[in-house]
Scaffold this motif. Sequence first.
Motif, PDB file in Angstrom:
ATOM      1  N   ARG A 189       0.853  -1.186   0.000  1.00 37.50           N
ATOM      2  CA  ARG A 189       0.000   0.000   0.000  1.00 37.50           C
ATOM      3  C   ARG A 189       0.886   1.232   0.000  1.00 37.50           C
ATOM      4  NH1 ARG A 189      -2.998  -1.103   4.076  1.00 37.50           N
ATOM      5  NH2 ARG A 189      -1.953   0.154   5.684  1.00 37.50           N
ATOM      6  N   SER A 190       0.659   2.114  -0.931  1.00 39.18           N
ATOM      7  CA  SER A 190       1.487   3.310  -1.078  1.00 39.18           C
ATOM      8  C   SER A 190       1.203   4.329   0.024  1.00 39.18           C
ATOM      9  CB  SER A 190       1.222   3.943  -2.447  1.00 39.18           C
ATOM     10  OG  SER A 190       2.002   5.098  -2.628  1.00 39.18           O
ATOM     11  N   ALA A 191       2.203   5.170   0.313  1.00 40.84           N
ATOM     12  CA  ALA A 191       2.034   6.237   1.300  1.00 40.84           C
ATOM     13  C   ALA A 191       3.140   7.272   1.103  1.00 40.84           C
ATOM     14  CB  ALA A 191       2.087   5.676   2.719  1.00 40.84           C
ATOM     15  N   HIS A 192       2.969   8.420   1.731  1.00 35.51           N
ATOM     16  CA  HIS A 192       4.026   9.429   1.773  1.00 35.51           C
ATOM     17  C   HIS A 192       5.215   8.842   2.547  1.00 35.51           C
ATOM     18  CE1 HIS A 192       6.204  13.123   2.454  1.00 35.51           C
ATOM     19  NE2 HIS A 192       5.267  13.851   1.829  1.00 35.51           N
ATOM     20  N   GLY A 193       6.440   9.095   2.063  1.00 39.04           N
ATOM     21  CA  GLY A 193       7.618   8.562   2.715  1.00 39.04           C
ATOM     22  C   GLY A 193       7.793   9.059   4.140  1.00 39.04           C
ATOM     23  N   ALA A 194       7.146  10.162   4.485  1.00 37.84           N
ATOM     24  CA  ALA A 194       7.251  10.706   5.838  1.00 37.84           C
ATOM     25  C   ALA A 194       6.328   9.993   6.818  1.00 37.84           C
ATOM     26  CB  ALA A 194       6.906  12.201   5.824  1.00 37.84           C
ATOM     27  N   TYR A 195       5.367   9.202   6.286  1.00 33.04           N
ATOM     28  CA  TYR A 195       4.387   8.533   7.141  1.00 33.04           C
ATOM     29  C   TYR A 195       4.335   7.031   6.806  1.00 33.04           C
ATOM     30  CZ  TYR A 195       3.141  13.469   7.105  1.00 33.04           C
ATOM     31  OH  TYR A 195       3.200  14.837   7.149  1.00 33.04           O
ATOM     32  N   PRO A 196       5.437   6.328   7.039  1.00 29.13           N
ATOM     33  CA  PRO A 196       5.499   4.912   6.628  1.00 29.13           C
ATOM     34  C   PRO A 196       4.482   4.034   7.328  1.00 29.13           C
ATOM     35  CG  PRO A 196       7.372   5.486   8.041  1.00 29.13           C
ATOM     36  CD  PRO A 196       6.696   6.767   7.689  1.00 29.13           C
ATOM     37  N   TRP A 197       3.994   4.442   8.514  1.00 25.66           N
ATOM     38  CA  TRP A 197       3.016   3.632   9.236  1.00 25.66           C
ATOM     39  C   TRP A 197       1.669   3.566   8.501  1.00 25.66           C
ATOM     40  CZ3 TRP A 197       5.567   7.888  11.277  1.00 25.66           C
ATOM     41  CH2 TRP A 197       4.878   9.099  11.215  1.00 25.66           C
ATOM     42  N   SER A 198       1.518   4.461   7.506  1.00 31.91           N
ATOM     43  CA  SER A 198       0.296   4.421   6.701  1.00 31.91           C
ATOM     44  C   SER A 198       0.407   3.452   5.525  1.00 31.91           C
ATOM     45  CB  SER A 198      -0.033   5.824   6.166  1.00 31.91           C
ATOM     46  OG  SER A 198      -0.240   6.730   7.216  1.00 31.91           O
ATOM     47  N   SER A 199       1.584   2.892   5.347  1.00 27.12           N
ATOM     48  CA  SER A 199       1.833   2.051   4.171  1.00 27.12           C
ATOM     49  C   SER A 199       1.913   0.571   4.550  1.00 27.12           C
ATOM     50  CB  SER A 199       3.159   2.453   3.523  1.00 27.12           C
ATOM     51  OG  SER A 199       4.256   1.975   4.302  1.00 27.12           O
ATOM     52  N   VAL A 200       1.902  -0.272   3.498  1.00 21.97           N
ATOM     53  CA  VAL A 200       2.457  -1.633   3.564  1.00 21.97           C
ATOM     54  C   VAL A 200       3.601  -1.581   2.560  1.00 21.97           C
ATOM     55  CG1 VAL A 200       2.067  -4.081   3.163  1.00 21.97           C
ATOM     56  CG2 VAL A 200       0.231  -2.675   4.156  1.00 21.97           C
ATOM     57  N   PHE A 224      11.943   9.856  -4.121  1.00 27.76           N
ATOM     58  CA  PHE A 224      12.589   9.548  -2.854  1.00 27.76           C
ATOM     59  C   PHE A 224      11.648   9.567  -1.663  1.00 27.76           C
ATOM     60  CE2 PHE A 224      12.530  14.133  -2.849  1.00 27.76           C
ATOM     61  CZ  PHE A 224      12.486  14.514  -1.510  1.00 27.76           C
ATOM     62  N   ASN A 225      10.560  10.309  -1.732  1.00 27.65           N
ATOM     63  CA  ASN A 225       9.674  10.442  -0.562  1.00 27.65           C
ATOM     64  C   ASN A 225       8.289   9.852  -0.806  1.00 27.65           C
ATOM     65  OD1 ASN A 225       8.761  12.357  -2.342  1.00 27.65           O
ATOM     66  ND2 ASN A 225       8.532  13.997  -0.808  1.00 27.65           N
ATOM     67  N   ILE A 226       8.220   8.889  -1.714  1.00 22.81           N
ATOM     68  CA  ILE A 226       6.956   8.200  -1.963  1.00 22.81           C
ATOM     69  C   ILE A 226       7.196   6.691  -1.823  1.00 22.81           C
ATOM     70  CG2 ILE A 226       5.118   7.680  -3.611  1.00 22.81           C
ATOM     71  CD1 ILE A 226       5.684  10.359  -4.943  1.00 22.81           C
ATOM     72  N   ILE A 227       6.515   6.075  -0.894  1.00 18.82           N
ATOM     73  CA  ILE A 227       6.560   4.612  -0.787  1.00 18.82           C
ATOM     74  C   ILE A 227       5.672   4.044  -1.886  1.00 18.82           C
ATOM     75  CG2 ILE A 227       5.934   2.616   0.656  1.00 18.82           C
ATOM     76  CD1 ILE A 227       6.567   4.387   3.104  1.00 18.82           C
TER      77      ILE A 227
END
Length: 436
Positions: free
Chosen positions: A231-242, A283-286
Amino acid sequence: MKKRYTLLLSLSVLYANAQTSQYLKAVATKADAMQTQIVSWRRDFHEHPELGNREVRTSGIISKYLTSLGMEVKTGIATTGVVGILKGAKPGPVVALRADMDGLPVTERNNLPFKSTVTTEYNGQQVGVMHACGHDSHMAILMGVAKVLSDMKGDLHGTVKFIFQPAEEGAPAGEKGGAEQMVAEGVMQNPKVDVVFGLHINSQTEVGKITYRPGGTMAGVSDMRITVKGRSAHGAYPWSSVDPVVVSAQIINCLQSIVSRNVNITENPAVVTVGAIKGGTRFNIIPESVQMDGTLRYFTEVDHKLLTENVRRIAIKTAEAYGATAEVQIPYSNQYPVTFNDVALTQKILPTLQTTAGKNNVLLVPPVTGAEDFSFFQQKVPGIFFFLGGMPKGGNSLTAPSHHTPDFYIDESGFTLGVKALCNLTLDYMASSKKK
């Protein structure tokens, strides 16, 4: 029974040596006289390389030459393949000899007068093209064989089928090609082939040497593709991602345990390699997904199954543990069987190689984890694939530039040994077959 077997084996060796000596001098004289021409062909092919299924200029030169020798020539097999048929004066088996024709998307660094400066588009990129694996040498050698055996047509007890194969390195995406396609289009029929021989130059074996191995000689290969979806997320908020990048890293680490902990490496070598990773744009996008491409190498079907099952299990279960998913494709584009030298045939032809090169110059070597689509021909008939030294005398095999690299280099003085070996193998096999 053991004594009887030993006696029969000794008689077969003596017979093979006697047959070789019958033709040895004539073949050697003719091959040595062709050295300058063989080198000239090789340098021309080297300067003008073409990628797989694009060998138009190359195949044109070959087909024109085979025609000039009076052969029946077929073109356009598996896109650009060429086959020449030389019918001997006497009945006998059909012996196939194969050379590959394609270059690689590699930019040459060697400072040679015949250096390749060719460029082309490959997978959407502008690349250099180079004969960085020695296929230019193989073609020149087989053309030399064609000339020698044509001159000895009256001594041939059978037919020789010269196979010049495109796309050994693999067909371009979306296309078919190579040995598998040549077989599918009937190259082993009309006339039906009884045995097939091939050689490969080796930049890390000293010139004047021949190496061989009975049984599994080069690895079977399957490519693999693992696609991890998270799951994509902002690189600053990795807890929102998988995060599929982290998951992919864990999968790669775990894959290394397959060979070290699951394969009995005392029996057969095996390889699991991830060679390419694609994922993310900034660089800042998961990213949402990551794609990994790699290769499996093996020498038995048992190990092939073991590797495949373990890659699937590790990738899928590791992804699941992190809340992601993994899709595994094995193979995703190509698969080559093990290059397997028929054991009985290897024993039969070994004296010929030893008489041709000198017994001390014919060396038994371990299996090679590189792969070769010559294996598709060997699935149809017994075949032998051996290696010809191309490293300058006194060179260091550990530091000599390897195949598929910009600095790949071949000593041309060993080419006539390749011509002699293939000629003598053909003549001896025909001679031994007529006595049955």
